[in-house]
Write an enzyme that holds these catalytic residues in place. Structure first.
Site, mmCIF file in Angstrom:
data_model
loop_
_atom_site.group_PDB
_atom_site.id
_atom_site.type_symbol
_atom_site.label_atom_id
_atom_site.label_comp_id
_atom_site.label_asym_id
_atom_site.label_seq_id
_atom_site.Cartn_x
_atom_site.Cartn_y
_atom_site.Cartn_z
ATOM 1 N N SER A 177 17.649 -47.102 -57.248
ATOM 2 C CA SER A 177 17.159 -46.567 -56.170
ATOM 3 C C SER A 177 17.785 -47.432 -55.239
ATOM 4 C CB SER A 177 15.658 -46.812 -56.092
ATOM 5 O OG SER A 177 15.211 -46.653 -54.791
ATOM 6 N N TYR A 190 7.836 -51.607 -57.535
ATOM 7 C CA TYR A 190 9.054 -50.467 -57.705
ATOM 8 C C TYR A 190 10.548 -51.298 -57.475
ATOM 9 C CZ TYR A 190 11.505 -46.056 -56.964
ATOM 10 O OH TYR A 190 12.469 -44.969 -57.155
HETATM 11 N N1 LIG Z 1 12.463 -39.054 -55.484
HETATM 12 C C1 LIG Z 1 12.860 -40.023 -54.710
HETATM 13 O O1 LIG Z 1 12.668 -40.196 -53.662
HETATM 14 C C2 LIG Z 1 13.953 -41.057 -55.532
HETATM 15 C C3 LIG Z 1 14.477 -41.883 -54.721
HETATM 16 C C4 LIG Z 1 15.334 -42.849 -55.571
HETATM 17 C C5 LIG Z 1 15.299 -42.858 -56.711
HETATM 18 N N2 LIG Z 1 14.474 -42.127 -57.305
HETATM 19 C C6 LIG Z 1 14.563 -42.363 -58.709
HETATM 20 O O2 LIG Z 1 15.201 -41.129 -59.383
HETATM 21 C C7 LIG Z 1 14.435 -41.015 -60.769
HETATM 22 C C8 LIG Z 1 14.027 -39.560 -60.820
HETATM 23 O O3 LIG Z 1 12.950 -39.313 -59.849
HETATM 24 P P1 LIG Z 1 12.399 -37.934 -59.397
HETATM 25 O O4 LIG Z 1 12.292 -37.970 -57.904
HETATM 26 O O5 LIG Z 1 12.998 -36.865 -60.058
HETATM 27 O O6 LIG Z 1 10.968 -38.064 -59.922
HETATM 28 P P2 LIG Z 1 10.126 -37.052 -60.615
HETATM 29 O O7 LIG Z 1 8.569 -37.453 -60.596
HETATM 30 O O8 LIG Z 1 10.278 -35.510 -60.349
HETATM 31 O O9 LIG Z 1 10.496 -37.132 -62.326
HETATM 32 C C9 LIG Z 1 10.117 -38.315 -63.041
HETATM 33 C C10 LIG Z 1 10.019 -37.646 -64.474
HETATM 34 O O10 LIG Z 1 9.941 -38.997 -65.321
HETATM 35 C C11 LIG Z 1 8.760 -38.548 -66.294
HETATM 36 N N3 LIG Z 1 8.480 -39.856 -66.768
HETATM 37 C C12 LIG Z 1 7.411 -40.618 -65.982
HETATM 38 N N4 LIG Z 1 6.839 -41.391 -66.715
HETATM 39 C C13 LIG Z 1 7.141 -41.091 -67.928
HETATM 40 C C14 LIG Z 1 7.483 -42.000 -69.286
HETATM 41 N N5 LIG Z 1 6.436 -43.071 -69.478
HETATM 42 N N6 LIG Z 1 7.988 -41.630 -70.267
HETATM 43 C C15 LIG Z 1 8.833 -40.439 -70.217
HETATM 44 N N7 LIG Z 1 8.935 -39.806 -68.884
HETATM 45 C C16 LIG Z 1 8.372 -40.313 -67.886
HETATM 46 C C17 LIG Z 1 8.000 -37.740 -65.439
HETATM 47 O O11 LIG Z 1 7.135 -36.888 -66.208
HETATM 48 C C18 LIG Z 1 8.999 -36.892 -64.751
HETATM 49 O O12 LIG Z 1 9.250 -35.689 -65.215
HETATM 50 C C19 LIG Z 1 13.413 -41.958 -60.769
HETATM 51 O O13 LIG Z 1 13.893 -42.736 -61.421
HETATM 52 C C20 LIG Z 1 13.220 -42.509 -59.749
HETATM 53 O O14 LIG Z 1 12.575 -43.749 -59.425
HETATM 54 C C21 LIG Z 1 13.816 -41.174 -56.948
#
Ligand SMILES: NC(=O)c1ccc[n+]([C@@H]2O[C@H](COP(=O)([O-])OP(=O)(O)OC[C@H]3O[C@@H](n4cnc5c(N)ncnc54)[C@H](O)[C@@H]3O)[C@@H](O)[C@H]2O)c1
Length: 309
Positions: A177, A190
């Site tokens: 991130s 985070y």
């Molecule tokens: N959405 C944003 O703004 C953003 C920004 C920067 C980085 N990210 C990173 O991108 C990645 C994906 O995020 P996203 O936006 O698709 O979020 P999201 O919440 O849509 O997806 C995250 C997925 O991880 C799964 N998950 C959570 N805990 C888990 C566990 N203990 N075991 C297995 N699966 C688990 C959830 O069920 C979900 O399907 C993450 O690592 C997040 O930190 C997101």
């Protein structure tokens, strides 16, 4: 004298390689690098049940990869599986895995090795966020952030890297991130876990290079907020420089980076400039810019993913 000659020779070789790598990077802005073929590769995506993980699964499916989908949420993962089959995946294997539990990761990894084979592209994407001021974060949330956002990366590397090394073939993708590059208010657990994820992936990138495992690639992705629901409620005061990103745009960029074997991907591009400024500006000057750009307020209206009952 011979040691001086050797030092001169080493310096010339380094200067040659340095110039070549800079020209190569500049050339890639004009002529896109050739994209690698991922048909038949075994691609494991953690957190594939929604958001970025799901979209990545669909892109790899379209390219004929064999998909191994891990999520804690079996319903979401099953939906991704069905969509991936429709998108043309040559095989889709779903597993319910709690990435916050080391033993669950090792158990499911063994199952994957027996049932599917050696994973060749490992995408550590599962992530969680708390979104509270530091002193209001319950200890168990801090632990969960570290378990999912970084420790799971370590355990999955332990499980799948040995086969990649044995075959000198593989790709390690870390979805970190921009909060893994810059500290953000109300994101302390985070940020700490994402900084750790970045550091871990980068140090393994260096270690694999030092050990001569040149067939194993690394891509580290650091995006700003994406409209997936994970950071629901968060705002930006500068939609031109720091827009809240569209998931499709992010996934296009990630796919491009993986297929072109790019090591770092920061989104949007402005993040590269911010990091450059951070490297030399006094901390107080950085705070003045953060205040002006309202970066101190981005988490003020954070709601996060609304849980379905
Ligand atoms: N959405 C944003 O703004 C953003 C920004 C920067 C980085 N990210 C990173 O991108 C990645 C994906 O995020 P996203 O936006 O698709 O979020 P999201 O919440 O849509 O997806 C995250 C997925 O991880 C799964 N998950 C959570 N805990 C888990 C566990 N203990 N075991 C297995 N699966 C688990 C959830 O069920 C979900 O399907 C993450 O690592 C997040 O930190 C997101």
């Amino acid at each position: 004298m011979p040691s001086k000659m050797k030092a001169m020779k080493d310096l010339l070789i380094c200067a040659g390689k340095f110039t070549y790598s800079i020209l190569d990077a500049l050339l890639s802005f004009i002529v896109p690098r050739p994209k690698k073929n991922v048909a038949g590769e075994i691609v494991l995506i953690t957190g594939s049940g929604s958001g970025i993980g799901r979209l990545l699964a669909l892109r790899f499916a379209h390219l004929g990869a064999i998909l191994v989908l891990w999520d804690i949420n079996p319903e979401g993962n099953q939906e991704t599986c069905e969509l991936a089959k429709k998108a043309g995946a040559s095989g889709v294997y779903t597993y319910t895995c709690n990435c916050s539990e080391k033993q669950d990761i090792y158990r499911v990894a063994d199952q994957v090795k027996k049932e599917v084979g050696d994973v060749t592209i490992l995408i550590n994407n599962a992530g969680v966020v708390t979104g509270k001021p530091f002193l209001e974060i319950p200890d168990e949330c801090v632990e969960k952030s570290f378990d999912v956002n970084i420790k799971a990366h370590i355990w999955t590397y332990k499980a799948f890297l040995p086969a990649m090394i044995a075959n000198n073939h593989g790709h390690l993708v870390c979805i970190a991130s921009s909060a893994g590059l810059l500290g953000i208010s109300k994101l302390s657990d985070y940020c700490a876990s994402k900084f750790a994820a970045f550091g871990f992936a980068e140090s393994l990138f260096i270690e694999l290079f030092a050990q001569g495992h040149t067939g194993i690639k690394t891509t580290i992705v650091c995006p700003f907020f994406i409209k997936t629901g994970m950071f629901e409620g968060c705002t930006t005061a500068n939609p031109l420089l720091l827009p809240i990103l569209e998931p499709d745009y992010v996934v296009n960029k990630i796919m491009n980076a993986i297929l072109e074997e790019q090591v770092y991907l920061f989104l949007p591009r402005f993040i590269y400039f911010v990091l450059f400024l951070k490297s030399f500006l006094p901390a107080k000057t950085g705070l003045i810019i953060c205040e002006y750009m309202k970066i101190l307020d981005v988490m003020n209206c954070f709601k996060g993913r609304v849980k379905k009952d």
